[in-house]
Design a protein around this motif. Structure first.
Motif, PDB file in Angstrom:
ATOM      1  N   GLY A   5       0.836  -1.183   0.000  1.00 25.34           N
ATOM      2  CA  GLY A   5       0.000   0.000   0.000  1.00 25.34           C
ATOM      3  C   GLY A   5       0.869   1.229   0.000  1.00 25.34           C
ATOM      4  N   GLU A   6       0.243   2.358  -0.317  1.00 31.16           N
ATOM      5  CA  GLU A   6       0.976   3.619  -0.347  1.00 31.16           C
ATOM      6  C   GLU A   6       0.018   4.785  -0.225  1.00 31.16           C
ATOM      7  OE1 GLU A   6       2.492   4.627  -4.454  1.00 31.16           O
ATOM      8  OE2 GLU A   6       1.764   2.573  -4.778  1.00 31.16           O
ATOM      9  N   CYS A   7       0.587   5.944   0.098  1.00 35.36           N
ATOM     10  CA  CYS A   7      -0.204   7.162   0.187  1.00 35.36           C
ATOM     11  C   CYS A   7      -0.488   7.709  -1.222  1.00 35.36           C
ATOM     12  CB  CYS A   7       0.525   8.204   1.032  1.00 35.36           C
ATOM     13  SG  CYS A   7       2.108   8.738   0.355  1.00 35.36           S
ATOM     14  N   PHE A   8      -1.287   8.748  -1.295  1.00 31.90           N
ATOM     15  CA  PHE A   8      -1.682   9.355  -2.565  1.00 31.90           C
ATOM     16  C   PHE A   8      -0.488   9.847  -3.375  1.00 31.90           C
ATOM     17  CE2 PHE A   8      -3.288  13.169  -4.895  1.00 31.90           C
ATOM     18  CZ  PHE A   8      -4.095  12.492  -5.787  1.00 31.90           C
ATOM     19  N   CYS A   9       0.482  10.469  -2.712  1.00 29.71           N
ATOM     20  CA  CYS A   9       1.633  11.022  -3.446  1.00 29.71           C
ATOM     21  C   CYS A   9       2.746   9.994  -3.666  1.00 29.71           C
ATOM     22  CB  CYS A   9       2.176  12.264  -2.748  1.00 29.71           C
ATOM     23  SG  CYS A   9       3.009  11.970  -1.177  1.00 29.71           S
ATOM     24  N   GLY A  10       2.646   8.818  -3.065  1.00 22.16           N
ATOM     25  CA  GLY A  10       3.639   7.768  -3.255  1.00 22.16           C
ATOM     26  C   GLY A  10       4.901   7.921  -2.428  1.00 22.16           C
ATOM     27  N   SER A  11       4.928   8.878  -1.535  1.00 18.88           N
ATOM     28  CA  SER A  11       6.122   9.108  -0.712  1.00 18.88           C
ATOM     29  C   SER A  11       6.296   8.063   0.387  1.00 18.88           C
ATOM     30  CB  SER A  11       6.062  10.491  -0.069  1.00 18.88           C
ATOM     31  OG  SER A  11       6.108  11.489  -1.064  1.00 18.88           O
ATOM     32  N   ILE A  12       5.182   7.442   0.818  1.00 22.01           N
ATOM     33  CA  ILE A  12       5.226   6.427   1.871  1.00 22.01           C
ATOM     34  C   ILE A  12       4.648   5.134   1.311  1.00 22.01           C
ATOM     35  CG2 ILE A  12       4.460   5.776   4.183  1.00 22.01           C
ATOM     36  CD1 ILE A  12       4.167   8.766   4.801  1.00 22.01           C
ATOM     37  N   LYS A  13       5.376   4.040   1.518  1.00 27.64           N
ATOM     38  CA  LYS A  13       4.929   2.720   1.057  1.00 27.64           C
ATOM     39  C   LYS A  13       5.115   1.709   2.176  1.00 27.64           C
ATOM     40  CE  LYS A  13       6.044   3.822  -3.656  1.00 27.64           C
ATOM     41  NZ  LYS A  13       5.840   3.328  -4.961  1.00 27.64           N
ATOM     42  N   LYS A  54       9.155   2.552   2.634  1.00 24.61           N
ATOM     43  CA  LYS A  54       9.678   3.843   2.171  1.00 24.61           C
ATOM     44  C   LYS A  54       8.930   4.956   2.887  1.00 24.61           C
ATOM     45  CE  LYS A  54       9.477   6.687  -2.016  1.00 24.61           C
ATOM     46  NZ  LYS A  54       8.908   6.788  -3.349  1.00 24.61           N
ATOM     47  N   GLY A  55       9.651   5.996   3.255  1.00 22.22           N
ATOM     48  CA  GLY A  55       9.024   7.214   3.736  1.00 22.22           C
ATOM     49  C   GLY A  55       8.542   7.218   5.177  1.00 22.22           C
ATOM     50  N   ALA A  56       8.961   6.265   5.997  1.00 22.31           N
ATOM     51  CA  ALA A  56       8.494   6.237   7.388  1.00 22.31           C
ATOM     52  C   ALA A  56       8.802   7.548   8.112  1.00 22.31           C
ATOM     53  CB  ALA A  56       9.097   5.054   8.134  1.00 22.31           C
ATOM     54  N   ASP A  57       9.867   8.230   7.694  1.00 26.18           N
ATOM     55  CA  ASP A  57      10.217   9.510   8.307  1.00 26.18           C
ATOM     56  C   ASP A  57       9.214  10.619   7.959  1.00 26.18           C
ATOM     57  OD1 ASP A  57      11.312   9.167   5.652  1.00 26.18           O
ATOM     58  OD2 ASP A  57      12.428  11.027   5.949  1.00 26.18           O
ATOM     59  N   LEU A  58       8.362  10.375   6.970  1.00 21.14           N
ATOM     60  CA  LEU A  58       7.342  11.358   6.572  1.00 21.14           C
ATOM     61  C   LEU A  58       6.007  11.126   7.271  1.00 21.14           C
ATOM     62  CD1 LEU A  58       8.108  11.478   2.753  1.00 21.14           C
ATOM     63  CD2 LEU A  58       8.664  13.199   4.485  1.00 21.14           C
ATOM     64  N   LEU A  59       5.922  10.091   8.111  1.00 15.87           N
ATOM     65  CA  LEU A  59       4.673   9.802   8.811  1.00 15.87           C
ATOM     66  C   LEU A  59       4.398  10.844   9.888  1.00 15.87           C
ATOM     67  CD1 LEU A  59       4.986   5.969   9.357  1.00 15.87           C
ATOM     68  CD2 LEU A  59       3.176   7.111   8.052  1.00 15.87           C
ATOM     69  N   SER A  60       3.165  11.255   9.962  1.00 13.86           N
ATOM     70  CA  SER A  60       2.679  12.053  11.076  1.00 13.86           C
ATOM     71  C   SER A  60       1.728  11.168  11.863  1.00 13.86           C
ATOM     72  CB  SER A  60       1.944  13.296  10.597  1.00 13.86           C
ATOM     73  OG  SER A  60       2.857  14.219  10.068  1.00 13.86           O
ATOM     74  N   LYS A  75       2.953  14.801   3.721  1.00 15.29           N
ATOM     75  CA  LYS A  75       2.976  15.557   2.458  1.00 15.29           C
ATOM     76  C   LYS A  75       1.591  15.654   1.822  1.00 15.29           C
ATOM     77  CE  LYS A  75       6.439  15.159  -0.357  1.00 15.29           C
ATOM     78  NZ  LYS A  75       7.457  14.572  -1.258  1.00 15.29           N
ATOM     79  N   CYS A  76       0.896  14.504   1.666  1.00 13.58           N
ATOM     80  CA  CYS A  76      -0.388  14.526   0.957  1.00 13.58           C
ATOM     81  C   CYS A  76      -1.597  14.335   1.873  1.00 13.58           C
ATOM     82  CB  CYS A  76      -0.402  13.477  -0.154  1.00 13.58           C
ATOM     83  SG  CYS A  76      -0.414  11.764   0.428  1.00 13.58           S
ATOM     84  N   GLY A  77      -1.371  13.913   3.106  1.00 15.10           N
ATOM     85  CA  GLY A  77      -2.461  13.784   4.070  1.00 15.10           C
ATOM     86  C   GLY A  77      -3.184  12.453   4.081  1.00 15.10           C
ATOM     87  N   SER A  78      -2.799  11.502   3.244  1.00 17.85           N
ATOM     88  CA  SER A  78      -3.483  10.202   3.223  1.00 17.85           C
ATOM     89  C   SER A  78      -3.394   9.517   4.582  1.00 17.85           C
ATOM     90  CB  SER A  78      -2.850   9.256   2.190  1.00 17.85           C
ATOM     91  OG  SER A  78      -3.052   9.704   0.890  1.00 17.85           O
TER      92      SER A  78
END
Length: 134
Positions: A5-13, A54-60, A75-78
């Motif tokens: 799975g991933e967020c809308f912008c693809g920064s987190i997977k 990918k992108g765990a550092d971008l998690l809020s 980044k995208c709020g997903s």
């Protein structure tokens, strides 16, 4: 086969090396706000089978009540997953890639669903939470 799975912008997977369980849709006002939708679409995961790729550092993170919360892309709020005591508890089905091989089994808190929402027929519904499991 792993579920991804991933967020809308693809920064987190993420990846789940197991099966999703107990898919449900909650219609309470809190889930409508957290998911920016008529209801949640959510399935449980085994935290030991869940990995951020990918992108765990971008998690809020947001703790919505003691021990429970959500993680989303900064980044995208997903909204990506729900947490229990900081570990993944379940995932939002809308962020799954491909066929997760699960269907929504029941609808929760339909007593507080949005007045404009029309529910599909043929699925178990509960005015509040499901009855306790024995």
């Amino acid at each position: 086969m792993a579920i991804t799975g991933e967020c809308f912008c693809g920064s987190i997977k993420y990846q789940i090396d197991g099966k999703l369980k107990d898919a449900r849709s909650c219609h309470c006002s809190r889930c409508r706000k957290a998911f920016s939708s008529a209801a949640s679409a959510y399935a449980l995961v085994d935290p030991a089978e869940f990995t951020w790729l990918k992108g765990a550092d971008l998690l809020s993170s947001y703790q919505s009540m003691p021990d429970f919360g959500f993680q989303f892309c900064s980044k995208c709020g997903s909204t990506l997953c729900g947490t229990h005591k900081g570990a993944p508890h379940g995932v939002t089905l809308g962020c799954i890639n491909g066929d997760p091989d699960i269907e929504i089994g029941y609808h929760l808190y339909i007593g507080s669903k949005a007045k404009w929402e029309v529910l599909a027929t043929g699925i178990k519904v509960f005015n509040e939470g499901p009855p306790p499991q024995n």
